[in-house]
Write a protein that holds these residues in place. Structure first.
Motif, PDB file in Angstrom:
ATOM      1  N   GLY A  32       4.048   7.614 -37.631  1.00 25.22           N
ATOM      2  CA  GLY A  32       3.445   6.631 -38.525  1.00 25.22           C
ATOM      3  C   GLY A  32       2.500   5.665 -37.853  1.00 25.22           C
ATOM      4  N   ARG A  33       2.361   5.738 -36.537  1.00 28.82           N
ATOM      5  CA  ARG A  33       1.501   4.800 -35.827  1.00 28.82           C
ATOM      6  C   ARG A  33       0.107   5.383 -35.588  1.00 28.82           C
ATOM      7  N   VAL A  34      -0.864   4.482 -35.566  1.00 28.77           N
ATOM      8  CA  VAL A  34      -2.196   4.778 -35.041  1.00 28.77           C
ATOM      9  C   VAL A  34      -2.366   3.896 -33.816  1.00 28.77           C
ATOM     10  N   ILE A  35      -2.714   4.505 -32.681  1.00 29.84           N
ATOM     11  CA  ILE A  35      -2.906   3.724 -31.466  1.00 29.84           C
ATOM     12  C   ILE A  35      -4.337   3.895 -30.990  1.00 29.84           C
ATOM     13  N   ALA A  36      -4.844   2.839 -30.343  1.00 32.49           N
ATOM     14  CA  ALA A  36      -6.184   2.861 -29.773  1.00 32.49           C
ATOM     15  C   ALA A  36      -6.060   2.758 -28.259  1.00 32.49           C
ATOM     16  N   LEU A  37      -6.693   3.687 -27.557  1.00 30.53           N
ATOM     17  CA  LEU A  37      -6.642   3.728 -26.107  1.00 30.53           C
ATOM     18  C   LEU A  37      -8.041   3.524 -25.535  1.00 30.53           C
TER      19      LEU A  37
END
Length: 225
Positions: A32-37
């Motif tokens: 369920g997460r969106v992560i930005a790297l």
């Protein structure tokens, strides 16, 4: 320069390709997460929990566009992950969306192509497809189409109104997603692979005219120009 691993990061189960814009890499996680790297070193810039498994993200214009399994479409700020807008839609989004200056185009698992206003998200038009989308929409100038594994020609729609503006056909059933490109002279081109149970496979590059020609009629009949 040498193919060495620049960085490696454990993030959790991933189902869809990430999206890259500049030095920002957006990744959808099954939980369920969106992560930005950060592209340079893989460091995490932000995480946003959408509480439902997100689909393939698309980062452009300082925004992250992504649909979720609970049939919600989100627009996140690329700088912080804060939700700018979200709204319920009629289906899960297939693949990533396509975007121009005014509209966002999305293909749904309910076999619908939708165009919504980029600012505000109002529905502008929607068109039914006679096949299940195999990927997200593809923009070709002032036209948009949705790839699918079908023997019949793929319909092509005008971006402004959703009116059908032609069709893209192949000599057989597609067995892989077509590749869309443009030639040096500016013409639109598509590469497709077709085949079937007879074990005969063909790869072809086509430059099809996508707009139907106007039928010959007396000048008194033709509207407008």
């Amino acid at each position: 320069e040498d193919g060495a691993v620049a960085w490696r990061k454990t993030v959790g189960p991933i189902e869809f390709p990430p999206s890259l814009d500049g030095d920002l890499l957006a990744v959808s996680l099954v939980d369920g997460r969106v992560i930005a790297l950060a592209l340079e070193d893989g460091s995490e810039r932000w995480t946003r929990n959408l509480h439902s498994s997100p689909g393939e993200p698309f980062v452009v214009g300082e925004r992250v566009y992504v649909g979720t399994q609970d049939k919600t479409f989100y627009v996140l700020y690329a700088s912080s992950g804060r939700v700018e807008d979200h709204r319920a839609i009629g289906s899960q989004v297939r693949g990533r969306v396509a975007i121009d200056d005014e509209r966002v185009y999305m293909a749904g698992l309910d076999n619908m192509l939708r165009a919504v206003r980029r600012r505000g998200g109002a529905l502008l038009w929607q068109k039914s497809l006679v096949y299940r989308p195999a990927a997200g929409p593809v923009l070709i100038g002032e036209m948009v189409l949705v790839p699918g594994y079908v023997e019949t020609p793929l319909p092509v729609f005008a971006v402004a109104t959703g009116a059908q503006a032609g069709a893209l056909g192949f000599d057989g059933s597609l067995v892989a997603l077509p590749v869309f490109t443009s030639l040096e002279d500016g013409r639109f081109a598509v590469i497709g692979i077709t085949g079937g149970l007879e074990n005969k496979w063909t790869i072809s590059l086509r430059t099809p005219p996508l707009v139907h020609p106007i039928a010959a009629q007396p000048l008194t009949v033709l509207p407008g120009e």
